[in-house]
Design an enzyme around this catalytic site. Structure first.
Site, PDB file in Angstrom:
ATOM      1  N   ASP A  63       8.098  -7.065  -1.334  1.00 27.66           N
ATOM      2  CA  ASP A  63       7.340  -6.010  -1.978  1.00 27.66           C
ATOM      3  C   ASP A  63       7.580  -4.685  -1.255  1.00 27.66           C
ATOM      4  OD1 ASP A  63       5.136  -5.275  -3.887  1.00 27.66           O
ATOM      5  OD2 ASP A  63       4.739  -7.430  -3.718  1.00 27.66           O
ATOM      6  N   ASP A  83       6.086  -1.789  -5.951  1.00 28.46           N
ATOM      7  CA  ASP A  83       4.679  -1.656  -6.328  1.00 28.46           C
ATOM      8  C   ASP A  83       4.401  -0.299  -7.002  1.00 28.46           C
ATOM      9  OD1 ASP A  83       2.002  -2.955  -5.869  1.00 28.46           O
ATOM     10  OD2 ASP A  83       1.605  -1.046  -4.884  1.00 28.46           O
TER      11      ASP A  83
HETATM   12  C1  GLC Z   1      -0.167  -3.116  -7.477  1.00 29.30           C
HETATM   13  C2  GLC Z   1      -0.389  -4.449  -6.791  1.00 29.30           C
HETATM   14  C3  GLC Z   1      -1.855  -4.645  -6.587  1.00 29.30           C
HETATM   15  C4  GLC Z   1      -2.351  -3.519  -5.709  1.00 29.30           C
HETATM   16  C5  GLC Z   1      -2.019  -2.154  -6.288  1.00 29.30           C
HETATM   17  C6  GLC Z   1      -2.181  -1.076  -5.279  1.00 29.30           C
HETATM   18  O1  GLC Z   1      -0.691  -3.093  -8.754  1.00 29.30           O
HETATM   19  O2  GLC Z   1       0.205  -5.466  -7.533  1.00 29.30           O
HETATM   20  O3  GLC Z   1      -2.155  -5.882  -6.026  1.00 29.30           O
HETATM   21  O4  GLC Z   1      -3.727  -3.622  -5.531  1.00 29.30           O
HETATM   22  O5  GLC Z   1      -0.675  -2.088  -6.699  1.00 29.30           O
HETATM   23  O6  GLC Z   1      -1.212  -1.220  -4.278  1.00 29.30           O
END
Ligand code: GLC
Length: 584
Positions: A98, A224
């Protein structure tokens, strides 16, 4: 069409915190993942996507990174990660990680420096702005629309720089910082300040960090909320009828930055990239995920969420209508065909598990329904992403006690629902449907106490159904969901039509059945799934060469009766291409 490896690959998402705990502290870790690599491999997947395992204070379960090139001690050491990479590669499994760079943690060195003074070299890595005075605020929003404000604050700074409300339901997107007497921007929680991608230095630091991981041998990135990195000029207010996502997603420079990233950070590496792109449209996706590969390989879109959730109003009991679901898939399947690449998913660590969302079968049909959903979803065009436990037909865990919630978004939503007049029980029920803890409960490995996940107290409740629903039981039973997923992925890999074929929808108006053809060079495969708990009689002319390639009911007599059993899913070859299966 060029057939890159990631087009025929299947990806398995591991949420490290909930996967396997090797050191008995109640939290999953990297050695735990290593111990399950043979299991992951046995599903027939090719790539593991690891949700964050980097150093983090954990306000958003690791999506608040305080050191990008590191391993949080709760998950192990950098050496553990190297072993994981090596062991995975030896088994022919790739690992993507990620990349959480729309924001960092407030504990990241960059932010700590940035907040020291207005002329700190890192100041510009984030968004710092003056607040508004009361007069300015009244002028801008009107006396009746003033956001709540803090009387203890200096008059000059009483109101935030704009009216954005954060995506975690926790109030303003701006946090006042006394030290330098300004506000900083956070689209998510206040512990997740947004990074300023307009700073060339910040971008270079991100690319350097990516390079370090690539040099170590990682096979790509899941990025992300990458569609949010380019903020609109002047950070204008959200106006009536607009959501925050409407104005922060797909900003004017996002494609410029992603192209730069491809050239500076990724060039020379045969890696896979998938962007999590809130607010993406088919037309935008053609740029993000175009086949000429100038930006990303593929994106996750959120249009299905709009059917039963929506960015800010997901806390409800809506149901997905099958024709709406089919229309969205058709739009993306046909819209990107030959131009860009799709991703396919049923759930992940942010979205409810698929049983109970797309279909609501009685327990007796739970496994059959999961197999049907997988058949229909993963034989479309695109790269399938399955979420840990999906291959066992794990279900959402409805947490009853507020004290057992861990997710910041759910906790905020609970409080908000109480303010709108719901009682605690109703609010917990809705949190159970949409709250992210429900799908993040620990992986169910066996029927022993701790579900084989841990011997300690787990960080998040284990779903009580682990005694019946677990990997050990599934692996031992030949007609399980686990074995079905294996067979499905083997089928998908064995036939080019599933990777390269056109998508031709069938029975588009039907509210019960999802059906389509995949067609390549005159070869056509017909895929059907009954989304209801009752028999559906179809009137189809499939020709005489029709042959069942796969299905979730052993000895199905669908070919002779044309009756789909409850939640039946079936894949048929030998049907005439392009004009098949018209209702008589
Ligand atoms: C993305 C992630 C989620 C997180 C958000 C902020 O949507 O998948 O889990 O809370 O970003 O980083």
């Amino acid at each position: 069409m060029n057939k890159s490896w990631w087009k025929s690959a299947v990806v398995y998402q591991v949420y490290p915190k909930s996967f396997c705990d090797s050191d008995e502290d109640g939290v999953g870790d990297i050695p735990g993942i290593i111990s399950k690599l043979d299991y992951i491999k046995s599903i027939g997947v090719d790539v593991i996507w690891l949700s964050p395992f980097f150093k983090s204070p954990g306000f958003d379960n690791g999506y608040d990174v305080s050191d990008y090139f590191s391993v949080d001690p709760v998950f192990g050491t950098m050496n553990d990660f190297k072993v994981l990479l090596n062991e995975a590669h030896q088994r022919g499994l790739k690992i993507i990680i990620d990349l959480v760079v729309n924001h960092s943690s407030h504990q990241h060195l960059w932010f700590q420096e940035s907040s020291k003074s207005k002329n700190n070299p890192y100041r510009n890595y984030y968004f710092w702005r003056d607040g508004l005075t009361e007069d300015e605020a009244i002028q801008r929003w009107g006396q009746d629309n003033l956001p709540s404000y803090d009387l203890s604050k200096d008059k000059r700074m009483r109101f935030p720089p704009n009216n954005w409300q954060n995506l975690f339901g926790g109030g303003s997107c701006w946090e006042y910082d006394k030290e330098t007497d300004q506000y900083y921007l956070h689209l998510f929680s206040k512990e997740q300040p947004d990074l300023n991608w307009d700073s060339p230095k910040l971008r270079q630091d991100v690319y350097d960090m990516m390079h370090q991981w690539l040099e170590l041998g990682v096979d790509g990135f899941r990025m992300d909320v990458i569609s949010l990195i380019s903020k609109p000029e002047g950070l204008p207010d959200v106006t009536d009828g607009q959501s925050l996502i409407d104005i922060v997603a797909n900003g004017s420079k996002v494609h410029i930055y992603l192209r730069e990233m491809r050239e500076v950070a990724l060039a020379g590496f045969d890696v896979m990239t998938v962007g999590e792109t809130a607010g993406v449209t088919v037309d935008e996706a053609k740029h993000y995920a175009g086949l000429e590969n100038t930006e990303l390989n593929m994106v996750f879109h959120f249009e299905i969420n709009d059917l039963d959730g929506g960015e800010s109003h997901k806390w409800n009991r809506s149901k997905i209508k099958l024709t709406d679901l089919k229309n969205i898939h058709k739009k993306w399947q046909q819209g990107l065909a030959g131009i860009a690449w799709n991703s396919l998913y049923l759930s992940n660590h942010d979205q409810p598990r698929s049983i109970g969302r797309y279909v609501r079968p009685d327990e007796v049909y739970r496994e059959r329904a999961q197999k049907m959903l997988a058949t229909v979803t993963y034989l479309m065009a695109g790269t399938p992403f399955i979420y840990q436990g999906e291959e066992l037909a794990m279900t959402n865990c409805f947490i009853k006690d507020f004290a057992d919630l861990r997710d910041i978004e759910s906790i905020n939503a609970f409080h908000k629902m109480l303010q709108t007049g719901l009682d605690a029980e109703e609010a917990m029920e809705i949190v159970g449907i949409w709250g992210r803890d429900s799908c993040r409960t620990p992986m169910q490995w066996n029927g022993e106490v701790g579900a084989g996940f841990t011997k300690a107290k787990p960080w998040l409740k284990i779903n009580e159904n682990y005694v019946a629903i677990n990997a050990k039981e599934q692996a031992a039973r030949k007609d399980s969901v686990f074995h079905y997923y294996r067979a499905l992925f083997a089928l998908r890999k064995g036939m080019d039509v599933f990777v390269m074929g056109d998508y031709v929808p069938v029975l588009e108006e039907d509210e019960r059945v999802f059906a389509y053809n995949r067609v390549l060079d005159g070869e056509s495969v017909f895929v059907l799934g009954n989304y209801t708990g009752y028999e559906v009689q179809l009137f189809l002319d499939m020709g005489i060469d029709a042959n069942v390639l796969m299905g979730n009911i052993v000895d199905s007599d669908f070919l002779t009766t044309k009756v789909l059993q409850p939640y039946e899913g079936v894949v048929i070859s030998g049907v005439p291409s392009m004009t098949p299966c018209k209702p008589l």
